[in-house]
Design an enzyme around this catalytic site. Structure first.
Site, PDB file in Angstrom:
ATOM      1  N   TYR A 106     -40.208  60.022   8.490  1.00 35.35           N
ATOM      2  CA  TYR A 106     -39.254  59.567   9.214  1.00 35.35           C
ATOM      3  C   TYR A 106     -38.760  58.225   8.609  1.00 35.35           C
ATOM      4  CZ  TYR A 106     -36.514  57.562  13.057  1.00 35.35           C
ATOM      5  OH  TYR A 106     -35.409  57.055  13.689  1.00 35.35           O
ATOM      6  N   ASP A 145     -36.289  63.648   8.574  1.00 32.04           N
ATOM      7  CA  ASP A 145     -35.320  62.667   8.752  1.00 32.04           C
ATOM      8  C   ASP A 145     -35.343  61.660   7.563  1.00 32.04           C
ATOM      9  OD1 ASP A 145     -33.054  61.059   9.226  1.00 32.04           O
ATOM     10  OD2 ASP A 145     -33.340  60.779  11.256  1.00 32.04           O
ATOM     11  N   HIS A 243     -29.790  65.297  16.187  1.00 38.80           N
ATOM     12  CA  HIS A 243     -30.040  66.041  15.231  1.00 38.80           C
ATOM     13  C   HIS A 243     -30.380  67.572  15.467  1.00 38.80           C
ATOM     14  CE1 HIS A 243     -31.295  62.615  12.114  1.00 38.80           C
ATOM     15  NE2 HIS A 243     -31.120  61.995  13.539  1.00 38.80           N
TER      16      HIS A 243
END
Length: 252
Positions: A106, A145, A243
């Site tokens: 992340y 991500d 998302h």
């Protein structure tokens, strides 16, 4: 190996909307990687049947965090990058298997006005170095991500966002540098020209319904694995977060 990556933007909130245990069983994923879990140890009970679970929690409560669920038990599990400045926010989990490393990430957001851009670029340099060291041992699969829309095709309104976090020249150049260091974007490898393929939409102005989005979520592989990619997908029909999950299947 079928891998799914999903920024859940608060695991407890998502678990009120979707049964993740059922979801992962129905997808038959070998590995499920979650980002932005925003939980601490003991705050949620999530253990899909038949999977080994690994969690990396941020020091700050209700912030960041990652988790990985794997059918196969890895040889080793590493948490963070081994750099104290980067390892307070629970952003990276690395699973080592016999033939491959799987890295769940992340990436830090550069924030409004690019106020965190200097830190973001230091992260990018250190993370690329980390991945290259792994890649020298065995191939790498990176997912998560990554907080950047790499090309203009990867977001709805590129001209309006050129100086914004996630589409700044600095972040895009860092992503290009990663790919040029021996890695391949699996989705663009299979679908180099597909437009309207986004994985994040603002909660404001009905952006998801209008498909005004950004592609921020990726599965990246070492170049020597790219010809083994058989499937890559963005699962925009899966709700619960701002998302959506992304998938990749690769023949190991």
């Amino acid at each position: 190996m079928k891998l799914i990556s999903w920024n859940v933007n608060g695991l407890r909130a998502v678990m009120k909307k979707i049964d993740i245990n059922t979801y992962v069983q129905e997808t038959a994923a070998d590995i499920l990687c979650l980002q932005e879990t925003k939980v601490q140890d003991g705050q949620v009970s999530l253990q899909p049947e038949g999977y080994h679970a690994y969690w990396n929690y941020a020091v700050k409560k209700g912030y960041s965090g990652t988790a990985v669920f794997s059918k196969e038990k890895p040889l080793h599990v590493l948490y963070g990058l081994g750099i104290d400045d980067h390892d307070q926010e629970g952003r990276v989990i690395t699973l080592e298997f016999e033939h491959v490393f799987v890295v769940n990430c992340y990436t830090p957001n550069a924030k409004r006005g690019l106020e965190r851009i200097d830190y973001r670029l230091q992260w990018e340099a250190d993370f690329k170095d980390y991945l290259q060291k792994l890649d020298r041992k065995k191939p790498v699969i990176l997912c998560g991500d990554l907080n950047v829309a790499h090309r203009e095709i990867d977001l709805k309104n590129p001209k309006a966002n050129r100086k914004n976090a996630g589409f700044s020249e600095q972040e895009r150049e860092a992503f290009s540098a990663l790919l040029n260091a021996g890695f391949t974007d699996s989705f663009r490898y299979l679908y180099p020209d597909q437009e309207g393929a986004y994985s994040w939409w603002s909660y404001r102005t009905n952006a998801r319904e209008k498909n005004i989005g950004w592609r921020l979520d990726y599965v990246i592989v070492s170049d020597r694995l790219k010809q083994r990619i058989s499937q890559a997908a963005i699962c925009a029909d899966i709700m619960g977060s701002d998302h959506c999950p992304v998938e990749m299947t690769v023949d190991l």
